[in-house]
Design a protein around this motif. Sequence first.
Motif, PDB file in Angstrom:
ATOM      1  N   ARG A  49       0.847  -1.193   0.000  1.00 36.82           N
ATOM      2  CA  ARG A  49       0.000   0.000   0.000  1.00 36.82           C
ATOM      3  C   ARG A  49       0.884   1.246   0.000  1.00 36.82           C
ATOM      4  O   ARG A  49       1.878   1.297   0.716  1.00 36.82           O
ATOM      5  N   ILE A 103      -1.882   0.678 -10.286  1.00 34.92           N
ATOM      6  CA  ILE A 103      -2.314   2.043 -10.626  1.00 34.92           C
ATOM      7  C   ILE A 103      -2.327   2.268 -12.132  1.00 34.92           C
ATOM      8  O   ILE A 103      -3.005   3.173 -12.613  1.00 34.92           O
ATOM      9  N   LYS A 144      -2.584   9.888  -6.992  1.00 34.16           N
ATOM     10  CA  LYS A 144      -3.041   9.742  -5.610  1.00 34.16           C
ATOM     11  C   LYS A 144      -4.455   9.169  -5.536  1.00 34.16           C
ATOM     12  O   LYS A 144      -4.762   8.400  -4.629  1.00 34.16           O
ATOM     13  N   LEU A 145      -5.302   9.524  -6.472  1.00 37.35           N
ATOM     14  CA  LEU A 145      -6.644   8.927  -6.514  1.00 37.35           C
ATOM     15  C   LEU A 145      -6.561   7.430  -6.798  1.00 37.35           C
ATOM     16  O   LEU A 145      -7.271   6.626  -6.182  1.00 37.35           O
ATOM     17  N   ALA A 164      -4.001   5.574  -6.081  1.00 39.00           N
ATOM     18  CA  ALA A 164      -3.415   4.983  -4.878  1.00 39.00           C
ATOM     19  C   ALA A 164      -4.462   4.836  -3.782  1.00 39.00           C
ATOM     20  O   ALA A 164      -4.444   3.861  -3.025  1.00 39.00           O
ATOM     21  N   LEU A 165      -5.371   5.785  -3.711  1.00 44.77           N
ATOM     22  CA  LEU A 165      -6.457   5.687  -2.734  1.00 44.77           C
ATOM     23  C   LEU A 165      -7.324   4.465  -3.017  1.00 44.77           C
ATOM     24  O   LEU A 165      -7.733   3.753  -2.092  1.00 44.77           O
ATOM     25  N   ARG A 166      -7.574   4.204  -4.275  1.00 48.08           N
ATOM     26  CA  ARG A 166      -8.345   3.009  -4.640  1.00 48.08           C
ATOM     27  C   ARG A 166      -7.603   1.729  -4.235  1.00 48.08           C
ATOM     28  O   ARG A 166      -8.220   0.756  -3.809  1.00 48.08           O
ATOM     29  N   TRP A 184      -5.579   1.493  -1.663  1.00 51.00           N
ATOM     30  CA  TRP A 184      -5.762   1.422  -0.206  1.00 51.00           C
ATOM     31  C   TRP A 184      -7.143   0.886   0.142  1.00 51.00           C
ATOM     32  O   TRP A 184      -7.293   0.044   1.019  1.00 51.00           O
ATOM     33  N   LEU A 185      -8.182   1.382  -0.541  1.00 58.27           N
ATOM     34  CA  LEU A 185      -9.535   0.954  -0.224  1.00 58.27           C
ATOM     35  C   LEU A 185      -9.757  -0.512  -0.532  1.00 58.27           C
ATOM     36  O   LEU A 185     -10.472  -1.208   0.177  1.00 58.27           O
ATOM     37  N   ARG A 186      -9.163  -1.017  -1.601  1.00 55.20           N
ATOM     38  CA  ARG A 186      -9.284  -2.435  -1.929  1.00 55.20           C
ATOM     39  C   ARG A 186      -8.582  -3.320  -0.897  1.00 55.20           C
ATOM     40  O   ARG A 186      -8.980  -4.444  -0.673  1.00 55.20           O
TER      41      ARG A 186
END
Length: 138
Positions: free
Chosen positions: A21, A105, A127-128, A130-132, A134-136
């Motif tokens: 992550r 990504i 970053k968006l 990367a956020l996805r 993290w959420l997964r």
Amino acid sequence: MGRSRGGLTSKIHALVDAEGRPVALKITEGQAHDGRSAVDMLGGLGAGQILLGDRAYDSDALRTRMAEQGAWANVKPMPNRKQVLAFSPFLYKYRNLVERFFSKIKHFRAVATRYDKDPDNFLASVKLAALRVWLRAL
């Protein structure tokens, strides 16, 4: 963005945790050296942590800085290095976590095609994505 013979280029630098992550992200010009441009990202590494880096990060200055922070730099040495330092091939196998992060990504079209030409907007797209990631993982 940096200019090279192939046109305008840029590099994404990522620091990931032990589960792949993202922890820190940065965009630099394509012609910028990896080891010099990503040094400011390594401030978050603390005692007992290990930096797994490829040959681009093989420098005495980086290894000294990691030792001062209490972390260990397990960086594959350059072939022309005169003084070969400690290196663990077993730990180096886990460097694929950052490569798998980049693979994840690049499934986002805006990141894979470098849709945004402005570096700040492109970093926001990264970053968006990367956020996805993290959420997964949660």
